[in-house]
Design a protein around this motif. Sequence first.
Motif, short mmCIF file in Angstrom:
data_model
loop_
_atom_site.label_atom_id
_atom_site.label_comp_id
_atom_site.label_asym_id
_atom_site.label_seq_id
_atom_site.Cartn_x
_atom_site.Cartn_y
_atom_site.Cartn_z
N MET A 19 0.81 -1.13 -0.13
CA MET A 19 0.08 0.04 0.10
C MET A 19 0.65 1.28 -0.10
SD MET A 19 -2.74 -1.81 -0.14
CE MET A 19 -3.84 -0.42 -0.26
N GLY A 20 2.15 1.14 0.27
CA GLY A 20 3.04 2.40 0.15
C GLY A 20 3.09 3.08 -0.96
N GLY A 21 3.43 4.35 -1.04
CA GLY A 21 3.83 5.13 -2.10
C GLY A 21 2.48 5.88 -2.72
N ASP A 22 2.67 6.59 -3.72
CA ASP A 22 1.66 7.64 -4.40
C ASP A 22 0.81 6.77 -5.07
OD1 ASP A 22 3.16 9.60 -3.31
OD2 ASP A 22 4.28 10.12 -5.18
N ASP A 74 1.09 11.56 4.07
CA ASP A 74 1.33 13.01 4.96
C ASP A 74 1.12 12.73 6.31
OD1 ASP A 74 -1.31 12.42 4.57
OD2 ASP A 74 -2.16 14.18 4.24
N GLU A 75 1.17 11.41 6.78
CA GLU A 75 0.75 11.33 8.13
C GLU A 75 2.19 11.39 8.72
OE1 GLU A 75 -1.46 7.67 10.55
OE2 GLU A 75 -1.58 7.82 8.22
N LYS A 76 1.83 12.08 10.14
CA LYS A 76 3.12 12.13 11.13
C LYS A 76 3.47 11.07 11.80
CE LYS A 76 1.70 16.86 12.66
NZ LYS A 76 1.41 17.75 13.65
N PRO A 77 4.68 10.74 11.67
CA PRO A 77 5.52 9.57 12.14
C PRO A 77 4.79 9.29 13.58
CG PRO A 77 7.24 10.94 11.33
CD PRO A 77 6.04 11.81 11.28
N SER A 78 4.74 10.01 14.45
CA SER A 78 4.20 9.66 15.77
C SER A 78 2.42 9.00 15.59
CB SER A 78 4.06 10.98 16.59
OG SER A 78 3.56 11.87 16.41
N GLN A 79 1.99 9.80 14.67
CA GLN A 79 0.51 9.47 14.67
C GLN A 79 0.50 7.93 13.81
OE1 GLN A 79 -1.35 12.03 11.88
NE2 GLN A 79 -3.72 11.13 12.34
N ALA A 80 1.14 7.90 13.07
CA ALA A 80 1.31 6.61 12.15
C ALA A 80 1.64 5.30 13.16
CB ALA A 80 2.22 6.63 11.13
N GLY A 102 6.38 3.94 0.86
CA GLY A 102 5.45 4.70 1.90
C GLY A 102 6.03 5.80 2.65
N ASN A 103 5.48 6.59 3.67
CA ASN A 103 5.70 7.79 4.59
C ASN A 103 7.46 7.41 4.95
OD1 ASN A 103 5.99 9.22 6.49
ND2 ASN A 103 4.14 9.78 6.35
#
Length: 347
Positions: free
Chosen positions: A8-11, A68-74, A103-104
């Motif tokens: 699921m990673g990437g654009d 665009d998710e923040k690392p801590s949130q992810a 991904g991110n």
Amino acid sequence: MIIAVDVMGGDHGPSVVIPGADLLLSRRPEVRFALFGDEAAVRPVLALHPRLEAASTFTHCEVTVGMDEKPSQALRHGRWKSSMWKAVEAVKRGEAQVAVSAGNTGALMAMSKFCLRTLSNIERPAIAAIWPTLRSESIVLDVGATVDADAQQLIDFAVMGGAMARALFQIDRPTVGLLNIGVEEMKGNEEIRTAGQILRDSNLPNLAYSGFVEGDDIGQGKVDVIVTEGFAGNIALKTAEGTARQVGSYLKAAMSRTLMAKIGYFFARSAFERLREKMDPRKLNGGVFLGLNGIVIKSHGGTDSEGFASALDLGYDMVRNDLLAKINHDLSHYHRGRFGEATAALP
């Protein structure tokens, strides 16, 4: 060899990742894949590639980490349920030898560090990228993981980058340089000068420290490994990518401007094709996370299937050439000498 893949990673997700994995399988039929993603999105695309489907296991994951998710949130929401976490966790459990995701970047680094942990005596990991040069290729690290690295972290990056060069380029004693604003020993900040002095005095057996290098030395291929902190390294990487696209646009415009230019391009077509091949960022796609108890590869989020296959191929090479064993050996040798000297100096 089993490669764990965050589908699921990437654009573009499965529409690029699945064909990219199938492309690698055509080159390396002995590889097997552990695929992780949303079943509704993955299964229809995977069904179009029966060879890959037969060579893979698939695990449904409820969560996809946003670009665009923040690392801590992810890390808080994506642990245990996301395709990114599951791919990294497969390496921890020994179910795969390498994890690959487009991904991110921040989320992937956070999850990799939390799940795999860092190696002994390594405080912060680094992202190492492969850089095309006039000589051949060089390794540049860090390109975004550790901003404002101190002297000890720069030394660790040098040791790990040297080990990667030994694994990838098959060089017994790769040359290593510290990226600086000048080659003179008095140039640069204190951390860089200190790191340079220690590397020079250590005379490590598995790398040859070559001193400071400047930005224009990277493309020249002056050394096999260029070491810097993540802020400067990321800017250098993005600048190089942008310059490559800029030069490509200039050439394309120049070759189509007049009839004579078009005729000249016709006769020089093979030379331009070789140039395009050399400048194609897809061929060297993939950053290696160094300093972890496992191998994780970060693919460019916007790449196509050819680029993703290159990232998978990089992971294959890192496992095949025992990257982790080489890093552990070189780090233990350096830190054994470092702490031994410190112990000997005690009263």
